[in-house]
Design a protein around this motif. Structure first.
Motif, PDB file in Angstrom:
ATOM      1  N   PRO A  36      37.090  29.972 -15.654  1.00 39.99           N
ATOM      2  CA  PRO A  36      35.965  30.139 -15.125  1.00 39.99           C
ATOM      3  C   PRO A  36      34.902  30.647 -16.143  1.00 39.99           C
ATOM      4  N   PRO A  37      33.481  30.590 -15.865  1.00 39.83           N
ATOM      5  CA  PRO A  37      32.464  30.805 -16.614  1.00 39.83           C
ATOM      6  C   PRO A  37      32.662  32.062 -17.174  1.00 39.83           C
ATOM      7  N   VAL A  38      32.549  32.318 -18.534  1.00 46.34           N
ATOM      8  CA  VAL A  38      32.739  33.829 -19.269  1.00 46.34           C
ATOM      9  C   VAL A  38      31.721  34.749 -18.926  1.00 46.34           C
ATOM     10  N   LYS A  39      32.158  35.969 -18.700  1.00 44.51           N
ATOM     11  CA  LYS A  39      31.438  37.013 -18.673  1.00 44.51           C
ATOM     12  C   LYS A  39      30.906  37.538 -19.787  1.00 44.51           C
ATOM     13  N   MET A  40      29.719  37.705 -20.465  1.00 37.90           N
ATOM     14  CA  MET A  40      29.505  38.016 -21.649  1.00 37.90           C
ATOM     15  C   MET A  40      28.906  39.341 -21.650  1.00 37.90           C
TER      16      MET A  40
END
Ligand code: SAM
Length: 325
Positions: A154-158
């Motif tokens: 899933p979209p990465v948390k930066m």
């Protein structure tokens, strides 16, 4: 049901460090000379880490995050993660990385059952990134993030630790990344670790972060989906991604803290800022029930809140890489 501590908090989340070694030397995380390395014999074997994880899940913990040091530098990690993700009752397996090795590892991590990734990335400028990390290559980290998303994560948390005079001029550049991707950019208040920066001058509060972003982009609050942990989440109206602000210093979230930590040498801590902790090593030579009881005691005795701000000298006696952040 996750177990409860003596302050009525349900403890459902374990941060498990698998190594103190790191392929970066981030200035906010450790001093220039680095930190003394644990002996290989002091670092827990994967078998012992698995026993601890199983004991934690048997008590009701249902989320584990793998951290370090840099977890991807430890040999044999993928095999370990496969065993970890197979533990019945574990609902989420996450991993925090600096992303440098993700290009090679992302598909294997996904296959091993890791559900989501957080990537620490503190500057979008190659020079600042190299200076802040003492030698890191920004392009490699960005490549790693792209590789993770191509591998089906899933979209990465930066995660960006905001440091005045170093990367705070990039707040708006980071926020702009949320316009067209569904990533969550998370701004973290700098904590006074055993690091290169003087805390009072380097610290930028969550309030100031939001105020500065708000001068450029309107922000609307996003209702919590339960996956953002202690972050307060916002969105630029119409943007695909979100912005999280994590304020361990200016507005601590101890009252809802649901985590315990275990270092790579097997020290269990009820609080990141807990200087001591309880070594689980003596319990690893006994039966599972002793190990469970030792973990349960750490969990029950979790301190009500951290007292970092009450101390005269705002410095922690250890670097984050030793505990796992
Ligand atoms: N190597 C991995 C990484 O880079 O994410 C995991 C270990 S790192 C110690 C875990 C987290 O601690 C990172 O998100 C990092 O930004 C955070 N961290 C380290 N020192 C910090 C500090 N002084 N203040 C706030 N966060 C810090």
């Amino acid at each position: 049901m996750p177990p409860m501590d003596t302050h009525g908090r349900r403890i459902s989340y374990l941060r498990l460090s698998v190594t103190d070694r790191c392929n970066l030397r981030c200035q906010y995380c450790m001093p220039a000379e680095g930190v003394p390395k644990l002996l290989h014999t002091d670092i827990l074997s994967f078998e012992d880490l698995l026993r601890i994880a199983r004991a934690a899940v048997s008590l009701g913990i249902d989320k584990i995050r793998i951290t370090g040091g840099e977890p991807l530098v430890r040999k044999g990690l993928i095999d370990f993660l496969e065993h970890l993700s197979a533990i019945g009752g574990l609902k989420e397996l996450a991993l925090t990385t600096n992303g440098l090795m993700l290009r090679q590892c992302a598909p294997d991590l996904r296959r091993a059952g890791v559900d989501r990734l957080n990537v620490s990335l503190d500057s979008l400028r190659p020079d600042t990134f190299a200076t802040l990390t003492r030698g890191g290559d920004l392009e490699k980290a960005l490549d790693g993030i792209r590789a993770a998303e191509s591998a089906g994560f899933p979209p990465v948390k930066m995660n960006m630790v905001v440091i005045r005079g170093i990367n705070d001029s990039e707040l708006v550049d980071f926020v702009a990344l949320t316009l067209n991707t569904s990533r969550e950019i998370r701004f973290i208040e700098y904590m006074p670790a055993n690091s290169a920066f003087d805390f009072p001058s380097a610290f930028v509060s969550g309030e100031e972060i939001l105020e500065r972003i708000g001068k450029v982009y309107p922000l609307e609050p996003v209702a919590s989906n339960g996956l953002s942990g202690p972050a307060k989440v916002f969105r630029i109206p119409g943007a695909l991604g979100t912005i999280g602000v994590i304020t361990p210093m200016s507005n601590h979230f101890c009252a809802s803290c649901n985590r315990i930590r275990i270092t790579a040498s097997g020290v269990a801590k009820g609080c990141l800022f807990d200087g001591g902790g309880v070594s689980l090593k003596p319990y690893l030579s006994g039966g599972d029930s002793e190990l469970q009881a030792a973990l349960m005691k750490v969990l029950r005795d979790k301190p009500e809140r951290h007292h970092l701000l009450d101390r005269e000298k705002l410095i922690m006696p250890f670097s984050m890489s030793e505990v796992g952040g």
